[in-house]
Design an enzyme around this catalytic site. Structure first.
Site, PDB file in Angstrom:
ATOM      1  N   HIS A 197      34.450  31.954  50.534  1.00 58.48           N
ATOM      2  CA  HIS A 197      33.752  30.784  49.964  1.00 58.48           C
ATOM      3  C   HIS A 197      32.617  30.310  50.865  1.00 58.48           C
ATOM      4  O   HIS A 197      31.532  29.987  50.372  1.00 58.48           O
ATOM      5  CB  HIS A 197      34.717  29.613  49.742  1.00 58.48           C
ATOM      6  CG  HIS A 197      35.461  29.674  48.456  1.00 58.48           C
ATOM      7  ND1 HIS A 197      34.847  29.641  47.223  1.00 58.48           N
ATOM      8  CD2 HIS A 197      36.791  29.758  48.202  1.00 58.48           C
ATOM      9  CE1 HIS A 197      35.744  29.694  46.274  1.00 58.48           C
ATOM     10  NE2 HIS A 197      36.948  29.775  46.840  1.00 58.48           N
TER      11      HIS A 197
ATOM     12  N   CYS B  42      41.759  30.782  41.955  1.00 62.69           N
ATOM     13  CA  CYS B  42      40.829  29.921  42.689  1.00 62.69           C
ATOM     14  C   CYS B  42      40.724  28.597  41.939  1.00 62.69           C
ATOM     15  O   CYS B  42      40.605  28.588  40.713  1.00 62.69           O
ATOM     16  CB  CYS B  42      39.462  30.599  42.774  1.00 62.69           C
ATOM     17  SG  CYS B  42      38.211  29.641  43.633  1.00 62.69           S
ATOM     18  N   LEU B  43      40.763  27.500  42.683  1.00 59.10           N
ATOM     19  CA  LEU B  43      40.675  26.184  42.052  1.00 59.10           C
ATOM     20  C   LEU B  43      39.340  25.984  41.327  1.00 59.10           C
ATOM     21  O   LEU B  43      39.270  25.212  40.375  1.00 59.10           O
ATOM     22  CB  LEU B  43      40.886  25.082  43.094  1.00 59.10           C
ATOM     23  CG  LEU B  43      42.265  25.081  43.760  1.00 59.10           C
ATOM     24  CD1 LEU B  43      42.331  23.989  44.836  1.00 59.10           C
ATOM     25  CD2 LEU B  43      43.379  24.919  42.750  1.00 59.10           C
TER      26      LEU B  43
ATOM     27  N   GLY C 152      44.558  26.559  49.643  1.00 56.50           N
ATOM     28  CA  GLY C 152      43.344  26.560  50.446  1.00 56.50           C
ATOM     29  C   GLY C 152      42.230  25.887  49.674  1.00 56.50           C
ATOM     30  O   GLY C 152      42.259  25.822  48.445  1.00 56.50           O
TER      31      GLY C 152
ATOM     32  N   HIS D 148      40.186  34.634  51.699  1.00 57.15           N
ATOM     33  CA  HIS D 148      39.708  34.056  50.439  1.00 57.15           C
ATOM     34  C   HIS D 148      38.819  32.842  50.713  1.00 57.15           C
ATOM     35  O   HIS D 148      37.708  32.731  50.166  1.00 57.15           O
ATOM     36  CB  HIS D 148      40.913  33.664  49.568  1.00 57.15           C
ATOM     37  CG  HIS D 148      40.545  33.019  48.276  1.00 57.15           C
ATOM     38  ND1 HIS D 148      40.667  33.656  47.065  1.00 57.15           N
ATOM     39  CD2 HIS D 148      40.059  31.781  47.989  1.00 57.15           C
ATOM     40  CE1 HIS D 148      40.275  32.840  46.090  1.00 57.15           C
ATOM     41  NE2 HIS D 148      39.900  31.693  46.632  1.00 57.15           N
ATOM     42  N   GLU D 149      39.288  31.938  51.568  1.00 60.94           N
ATOM     43  CA  GLU D 149      38.511  30.727  51.866  1.00 60.94           C
ATOM     44  C   GLU D 149      37.254  31.057  52.665  1.00 60.94           C
ATOM     45  O   GLU D 149      36.199  30.453  52.465  1.00 60.94           O
ATOM     46  CB  GLU D 149      39.367  29.687  52.590  1.00 60.94           C
ATOM     47  CG  GLU D 149      40.574  29.211  51.803  1.00 60.94           C
ATOM     48  CD  GLU D 149      40.248  28.734  50.396  1.00 60.94           C
ATOM     49  OE1 GLU D 149      39.172  28.145  50.179  1.00 60.94           O
ATOM     50  OE2 GLU D 149      41.091  28.947  49.502  1.00 60.94           O
TER      51      GLU D 149
ATOM     52  N   GLN E  33      33.612  24.094  47.557  1.00 61.64           N
ATOM     53  CA  GLN E  33      34.358  23.783  46.345  1.00 61.64           C
ATOM     54  C   GLN E  33      34.379  22.290  46.036  1.00 61.64           C
ATOM     55  O   GLN E  33      34.742  21.895  44.929  1.00 61.64           O
ATOM     56  CB  GLN E  33      35.788  24.305  46.452  1.00 61.64           C
ATOM     57  CG  GLN E  33      35.863  25.823  46.449  1.00 61.64           C
ATOM     58  CD  GLN E  33      37.292  26.274  46.537  1.00 61.64           C
ATOM     59  OE1 GLN E  33      37.857  26.367  47.617  1.00 61.64           O
ATOM     60  NE2 GLN E  33      37.892  26.536  45.383  1.00 61.64           N
TER      61      GLN E  33
END
Length: 187
Positions: A141, A95-96, A45, A137-138, A50
């Site tokens: 963000h 997380c990226l 994701g 999760h996304e 991000q």
């Protein structure tokens, strides 16, 4: 085109993102670039903040499962989680934007979400299991939240120096990143 991923500590990751409309400039190109970026970073994701954009857009692709069944792949524009249900369950998330840190996060197993897809078709969908978790999760963000916000105060304190290091660029990632305390340094 692969975009640099914004690292922990950048203010864009803490913004409640703005809704967009069909006239958002180069939206299809942005979506394509986000998929390229996510795949290159081996993510499941990726949210617009991000990649530095405070807009209500995120993408998900859980990939095929071990039985070869097709994965869950969607574009979420102006998403709203309508309902979260079930007994929260723990799963190790990463997380990226926060490389090298993975922690158990408790989330409810079922969500009902309303969103527009990349063709501006409105959907309302009930999700469960891994797709529900990735969407939550996304979604966090675009609400200015990170998975580390769900951790206990003690665990946050234990991770503080690692998180500070990420902000400074003192971390290894196999993808390009943009660090808030090193504006000119890109990896």
């Amino acid at each position: 085109m692969k975009l640099p991923i914004v690292a922990y500590g950048d203010p864009v990751l803490r913004k409640v993102c703005q809704s967009i409309d069909e006239n958002f400039p180069d939206l299809q190109k942005l979506i394509s670039n986000m998929f390229d970026t996510m795949y290159a970073a081996s993510g499941v994701g990726l949210a617009a903040p991000q990649v530095g954009l405070p807009i209500r857009l995120f993408i998900v692709d859980t990939g095929a499962d071990e039985d070869g069944q097709e994965g869950f792949k969607r574009v979420f524009i102006n998403a709203v989680i309508l309902e979260e249900t079930g007994e929260p369950w723990a799963f190790t998330e990463g997380c990226l934007s926060i490389p090298e840190i993975r922690e158990d996060v408790f989330r409810k197993p079922n969500v009902r979400v309303q969103y527009y897809d990349e063709n501006w078709k409105l959907h309302e969908e009930a999700l469960s299991g891994m797709p529900a978790r990735v969407v939550q999760h996304e979604y966090d963000h675009i609400e200015g939240k990170l998975f580390t916000d769900t951790l206990s105060l003690l665990r946050k304190r234990m991770l503080k120096s690692k998180l500070d290091s990420i902000s400074k660029g003192d971390v290894h990632a196999d993808y390009r990143m943009k660090f808030p305390q090193q504006r000119n340094k890109k990896r």
